[in-house]
Scaffold this active site. Structure first.
Site, PDB file in Angstrom:
ATOM      1  N   ASP A   1       2.100   5.098  -0.144  1.00  0.00           N
ATOM      2  CA  ASP A   1       1.570   6.316   0.460  1.00  0.00           C
ATOM      3  C   ASP A   1       1.213   7.347  -0.605  1.00  0.00           C
ATOM      4  OD1 ASP A   1       1.971   5.264   2.994  1.00  0.00           O
ATOM      5  OD2 ASP A   1       3.983   6.134   3.187  1.00  0.00           O
TER       6      ASP A   1
ATOM      7  N   TYR B   1      12.201  -0.888  -4.259  1.00  0.00           N
ATOM      8  CA  TYR B   1      11.909   0.516  -4.538  1.00  0.00           C
ATOM      9  C   TYR B   1      13.157   1.208  -5.067  1.00  0.00           C
ATOM     10  CZ  TYR B   1       7.539   0.390  -1.790  1.00  0.00           C
ATOM     11  OH  TYR B   1       6.274   0.106  -1.318  1.00  0.00           O
TER      12      TYR B   1
ATOM     13  N   ARG C   1      11.424   6.013   2.867  1.00  0.00           N
ATOM     14  CA  ARG C   1      11.703   7.457   2.796  1.00  0.00           C
ATOM     15  C   ARG C   1      12.503   7.934   4.004  1.00  0.00           C
ATOM     16  NH1 ARG C   1       7.112  10.904   2.471  1.00  0.00           N
ATOM     17  NH2 ARG C   1       5.655   9.308   3.156  1.00  0.00           N
TER      18      ARG C   1
ATOM     19  N   ARG D   1       0.847  -1.194   0.000  1.00  0.00           N
ATOM     20  CA  ARG D   1       0.000   0.000   0.000  1.00  0.00           C
ATOM     21  C   ARG D   1       0.884   1.246   0.000  1.00  0.00           C
ATOM     22  NH1 ARG D   1      -5.155  -0.800   4.062  1.00  0.00           N
ATOM     23  NH2 ARG D   1      -6.062  -2.641   3.047  1.00  0.00           N
TER      24      ARG D   1
END
Length: 271
Positions: A57, A118, A206, A55
């Site tokens: 952001d 990622y 992040r 999921r």
């Protein structure tokens, strides 16, 4: 009971105008626009059981997201040859289903996954990101040293408690296993972090990037990010990097025969 077939959907999206993946009342989300498109094709009363690998952001992009849905078998028979094209006509240009593949019902997009990978793009040029890449590239005002970035990353690889880098959720573990974390500088001069793990906590990638950037620009020692692994609460010293530089590029899965076993293992709480 109506017979159903499970479909794997490979999905890409520009996250700039989405409030993340998950459906939220009154907000535009990736799952929301996909469910709306399916509703127009097969009826809003048909439950899809849409399940996603990760999921993302608000503001985070994807070029390799994966989800699954369960479609009535008779509808799949009718739509098999045209479903991809029909979805393209019904979804907005910033979200696309790129592939639809029938899979065994033991496949679970979330729990059968073996890794998520990622990438985070950073431009440290004095003029900032190229205008055409401004939505997926962070502009960093300080020059970055690639060797220092990789030194800072090295101590974070492996299985650790990443509580210092996570938004903690009640009854959820912050232990994760990072299998790859490194930086490269592409021919266009962009610094790209690649982060791969079995799973991630909310805002974890992040936060890791935010910590490593302060090493790369010389404000922190290379050992600093790894030292934070001793903490059991989120560190206020870690600045979360903006969402728009982050893209989910790949989700990995085992062979089909191992889908169910992998899902069972993943559901076990990490100790």
């Amino acid at each position: 009971m109506t017979e159903s077939i499970r479909l794997r959907l490979d999905v890409s999206y520009d996250g700039a105008e989405f409030s993340g993946w998950a459906v939220q009342p009154g907000r535009r989300t990736v799952a929301g626009v996909l469910i709306e498109a399916f509703a127009r094709l097969i009826g809003a009363e048909t439950p899809l059981g849409m399940t996603v690998a990760g999921r993302t952001d608000a503001g985070v992009h994807a070029s390799g997201q994966v989800c699954h849905v369960d479609l009535p078998a008779e509808r799949w028979t009718e739509l098999e040859g045209s479903l991809l094209r029909r979805l393209a006509a019904l979804t907005p240009p910033d979200a696309r289903v790129r592939a639809i593949t029938p899979v065994p019902d033991t496949f679970d997009a979330r729990f059968s996954a073996t890794f998520r990978r990622y990438e985070y793009r950073v431009a440290d040029t004095p003029w900032g990101p190229e205008p055409l890449r401004r939505h997926d590239t962070l502009g960093w005002v300080r020059p970055l040293d690639l060797d220092r970035l990789n030194e800072g990353a090295a101590g974070l690889v492996g299985e650790h408690d990443f509580a210092a880098f996570c938004k903690r959720k009640e009854h959820a573990t912050t232990i994760r296993a990072i299998t790859r974390l490194d930086w490269r500088r592409d021919p266009d001069g962009i610094c790209v972090a690649t982060v791969q793990a079995d799973a991630f906590c909310q805002a974890m990638v992040r936060s890791l990037v935010g910590a490593m950037l302060t090493v790369g620009d010389g404000r922190r020692a290379a050992e600093w990010p790894a030292k934070l692994l001793t903490l059991r609460e989120r560190s206020s010293d870690v600045v979360v990097a903006p969402a728009h530089g982050l893209t989910l590029v790949e989700v990995g899965y085992p062979d089909a025969a191992e889908y169910e076993a992998r899902a069972v293992a993943t559901r076990r709480l990490r100790a």
